[in-house]
Design a protein around this motif. Structure first.
Motif, PDB file in Angstrom:
ATOM      1  N   UNK A   1       0.842  -1.197   0.000  1.00 51.62           N
ATOM      2  CA  UNK A   1       0.000   0.000   0.000  1.00 51.62           C
ATOM      3  C   UNK A   1       0.876   1.246   0.000  1.00 51.62           C
ATOM      4  N   UNK A   2       0.374   2.295  -0.652  1.00 52.87           N
ATOM      5  CA  UNK A   2       1.162   3.522  -0.746  1.00 52.87           C
ATOM      6  C   UNK A   2       0.504   4.633   0.041  1.00 52.87           C
ATOM      7  N   UNK A   3       1.268   5.713   0.269  1.00 49.68           N
ATOM      8  CA  UNK A   3       0.651   6.882   0.896  1.00 49.68           C
ATOM      9  C   UNK A   3      -0.288   7.532  -0.109  1.00 49.68           C
ATOM     10  N   UNK A   4      -1.322   8.193   0.391  1.00 49.25           N
ATOM     11  CA  UNK A   4      -2.274   8.810  -0.523  1.00 49.25           C
ATOM     12  C   UNK A   4      -1.686  10.118  -1.051  1.00 49.25           C
ATOM     13  N   UNK A   5      -1.699  10.249  -2.374  1.00 50.21           N
ATOM     14  CA  UNK A   5      -1.112  11.439  -2.997  1.00 50.21           C
ATOM     15  C   UNK A   5      -1.938  12.671  -2.648  1.00 50.21           C
ATOM     16  N   UNK A   6      -1.256  13.753  -2.343  1.00 52.34           N
ATOM     17  CA  UNK A   6      -1.920  15.015  -2.000  1.00 52.34           C
ATOM     18  C   UNK A   6      -1.599  16.107  -3.021  1.00 52.34           C
ATOM     19  N   UNK A   7      -0.745  15.770  -3.974  1.00 54.97           N
ATOM     20  CA  UNK A   7      -0.345  16.769  -4.977  1.00 54.97           C
ATOM     21  C   UNK A   7      -0.641  16.223  -6.369  1.00 54.97           C
ATOM     22  N   UNK A   8      -0.868  17.143  -7.297  1.00 57.29           N
ATOM     23  CA  UNK A   8      -1.050  16.711  -8.687  1.00 57.29           C
ATOM     24  C   UNK A   8      -0.457  17.749  -9.627  1.00 57.29           C
ATOM     25  N   UNK A   9      -0.131  17.277 -10.811  1.00 54.67           N
ATOM     26  CA  UNK A   9       0.439  18.114 -11.866  1.00 54.67           C
ATOM     27  C   UNK A   9      -0.578  18.225 -12.998  1.00 54.67           C
ATOM     28  N   UNK A  10      -0.785  19.435 -13.466  1.00 57.90           N
ATOM     29  CA  UNK A  10      -1.603  19.647 -14.660  1.00 57.90           C
ATOM     30  C   UNK A  10      -0.685  20.199 -15.752  1.00 57.90           C
TER      31      UNK A  10
ATOM     32  N   UNK B   1      -3.980  24.964  -3.390  1.00 55.35           N
ATOM     33  CA  UNK B   1      -2.769  25.798  -3.498  1.00 55.35           C
ATOM     34  C   UNK B   1      -2.183  25.570  -4.898  1.00 55.35           C
ATOM     35  N   UNK B   2      -1.818  26.640  -5.554  1.00 56.35           N
ATOM     36  CA  UNK B   2      -1.337  26.530  -6.930  1.00 56.35           C
ATOM     37  C   UNK B   2       0.128  26.938  -7.031  1.00 56.35           C
ATOM     38  N   UNK B   3       0.895  26.182  -7.785  1.00 54.76           N
ATOM     39  CA  UNK B   3       2.249  26.610  -8.167  1.00 54.76           C
ATOM     40  C   UNK B   3       2.304  26.554  -9.684  1.00 54.76           C
ATOM     41  N   UNK B   4       3.067  27.463 -10.248  1.00 55.44           N
ATOM     42  CA  UNK B   4       3.203  27.494 -11.702  1.00 55.44           C
ATOM     43  C   UNK B   4       4.667  27.316 -12.059  1.00 55.44           C
ATOM     44  N   UNK B   5       4.918  26.403 -12.967  1.00 54.21           N
ATOM     45  CA  UNK B   5       6.283  26.266 -13.484  1.00 54.21           C
ATOM     46  C   UNK B   5       6.197  26.313 -15.005  1.00 54.21           C
ATOM     47  N   UNK B   6       7.258  26.782 -15.606  1.00 58.49           N
ATOM     48  CA  UNK B   6       7.265  26.912 -17.060  1.00 58.49           C
ATOM     49  C   UNK B   6       7.978  25.742 -17.714  1.00 58.49           C
ATOM     50  N   UNK B   7       7.481  25.379 -18.872  1.00 56.99           N
ATOM     51  CA  UNK B   7       8.228  24.466 -19.741  1.00 56.99           C
ATOM     52  C   UNK B   7       8.744  25.330 -20.901  1.00 56.99           C
ATOM     53  N   UNK B   8      10.044  25.616 -20.919  1.00 53.94           N
ATOM     54  CA  UNK B   8      10.535  26.588 -21.901  1.00 53.94           C
ATOM     55  C   UNK B   8      10.472  26.104 -23.350  1.00 53.94           C
ATOM     56  N   UNK B   9      10.583  24.796 -23.551  1.00 56.77           N
ATOM     57  CA  UNK B   9      10.533  24.261 -24.915  1.00 56.77           C
ATOM     58  C   UNK B   9       9.543  23.104 -24.943  1.00 56.77           C
ATOM     59  N   UNK B  10       8.780  23.037 -26.040  1.00 51.25           N
ATOM     60  CA  UNK B  10       7.735  22.003 -26.155  1.00 51.25           C
ATOM     61  C   UNK B  10       8.374  20.670 -26.532  1.00 51.25           C
ATOM     62  N   UNK B  11       8.999  20.014 -25.533  1.00 56.35           N
ATOM     63  CA  UNK B  11       9.747  18.789 -25.815  1.00 56.35           C
ATOM     64  C   UNK B  11       8.941  17.521 -25.556  1.00 56.35           C
ATOM     65  N   UNK B  12       7.669  17.686 -25.160  1.00 57.46           N
ATOM     66  CA  UNK B  12       6.838  16.504 -24.957  1.00 57.46           C
ATOM     67  C   UNK B  12       6.232  16.452 -23.563  1.00 57.46           C
ATOM     68  N   UNK B  13       5.227  15.565 -23.425  1.00 56.59           N
ATOM     69  CA  UNK B  13       4.489  15.465 -22.161  1.00 56.59           C
ATOM     70  C   UNK B  13       5.382  14.991 -21.015  1.00 56.59           C
ATOM     71  N   UNK B  14       6.268  14.030 -21.291  1.00 53.35           N
ATOM     72  CA  UNK B  14       7.176  13.554 -20.236  1.00 53.35           C
ATOM     73  C   UNK B  14       8.034  14.698 -19.725  1.00 53.35           C
ATOM     74  N   UNK B  15       8.576  15.466 -20.636  1.00 51.99           N
ATOM     75  CA  UNK B  15       9.405  16.613 -20.268  1.00 51.99           C
ATOM     76  C   UNK B  15       8.605  17.645 -19.485  1.00 51.99           C
ATOM     77  N   UNK B  16       7.345  17.849 -19.861  1.00 50.60           N
ATOM     78  CA  UNK B  16       6.501  18.806 -19.119  1.00 50.60           C
ATOM     79  C   UNK B  16       6.329  18.354 -17.671  1.00 50.60           C
TER      80      UNK B  16
END
Ligand code: G1P
Length: 295
Positions: free
Chosen positions: A2-11, A100-115
């Protein structure tokens, strides 16, 4: 395990939205309205209803409207307060306070994994959700991400939302094959292999990944080892496959209806579907639909 319940997510919201141009030339596709609310609000509500408290939104140039939308709007709020319009005031304020929101930039569109890699610092060493904002899931019983988090707590590893698609559509999706057709829990299967956007003849099955994931933090290191794949991009699917050498990957056949808002027809039909669920909007839509001749 069993794992800990995730409290964060990435969009991940850095994509160019080319399928909905020219609407998305200067307006982020995540801000396209579904009925009267931007698509990202539906995603955030699903996250919060699933127990997520902190969201990292990966953006890029032309995406600043997302940050403004999730921030306070003091001038607008003051005007609505002065006009004594509490309904609109709470509609405007609603999303500011949800998480709570944090914003980070993806400077180059290198793909979803990179994002997703751009969120490494804000996520840290915990399991986390990933929600692709093109995919809206209507699951009144239990939000889609909550279904994955429930499964993750039981089995750990990584959990991907999957659904069956017509075989001719596999090239639009990540596609999984199962280690066994027998579920370990209702709707939950061990994944053997994953392929990003296979042609039907190369697809290992018709079980497609849709844009909800619970990932182990080891994914970040796996992404750094992932070579460009389909479309020359660093694919999340390929990174999950690499991580699968160390951690179990699970496919969760979620319950709910998935809408793809990433193209004009999907955007319109999703908007209609959500407007029809709203008692204040449905009568006007029905009246209009009755005027449309059937094909
Ligand atoms: C992404 C993922 C793909 C997944 C899809 C779901 O593709 O790379 O594996 O099946 O989302 O919507 P995209 O739609 O960004 O091309």
């Amino acid at each position: 395990m069993s794992g800990m319940r995730a409290r964060k997510a990435v969009i991940p919201a850095a994509g160019l939205g080319t399928r909905v141009l020219p609407a998305t030339k200067a307006v982020p596709k995540e801000m396209m309205p579904l009925a009267d609310r931007p698509a990202i609000e539906y995603i955030i509500e699903e996250a919060v209803a699933s127990g997520i408290e902190a969201l990292t939104i990966v953006t890029s140039r032309t995406k600043r409207a997302i940050e403004d939308h999730l921030d306070a709007a003091p001038e607008l709020e003051a005007v609505l307060a002065r006009k004594n319009d509490p309904v609109r005031l709470s509609a405007v304020r609603h999303v500011e306070t949800l998480a709570r929101y944090s914003f980070v930039r993806q400077p180059h569109a290198l793909g979803l994994g990179h994002a997703v890699l751009m969120a490494r610092e804000t996520i840290g060493n915990e399991p986390f959700g990933v929600m692709l904002p093109d995919d809206i899931v209507d699951a009144p019983q239990r939000p889609c991400l909550a279904q994955l988090l429930d499964a993750h707590q039981q089995v750990g590893g990584c959990v991907l939302a999957v659904m069956r698609v017509p075989l001719e559509q596999t090239a639009k999706y990540g596609v999984v094959s199962l280690a066994s057709p027998d579920p370990v829990a209702p709707g939950l299967f061990r994944v053997r292999d994953l392929v990003e956007k296979p042609r039907p003849e190369a697809a290992p099955s018709n079980l497609a990944v849709i844009g909800r994931y619970v990932l182990a933090p080891g994914i970040f290191e796996a992404i750094t080892r992932t070579q460009p794949g389909a479309g020359g991009e660093i694919q999340l699917t390929d990174a999950i496959k690499l991580l699968g050498e160390r951690e179990p990957i699970w496919a969760c056949e979620f319950s709910g209806i998935r809408y793809d808002t990433g193209d004009p027809v999907g955007l319109l039909t999703t908007s209609l579907a959500f407007a029809l669920k709203r008692p204040d909007l449905a009568p006007g839509i029905h009246a209009f639909l009755r005027t449309i001749p059937r094909e």
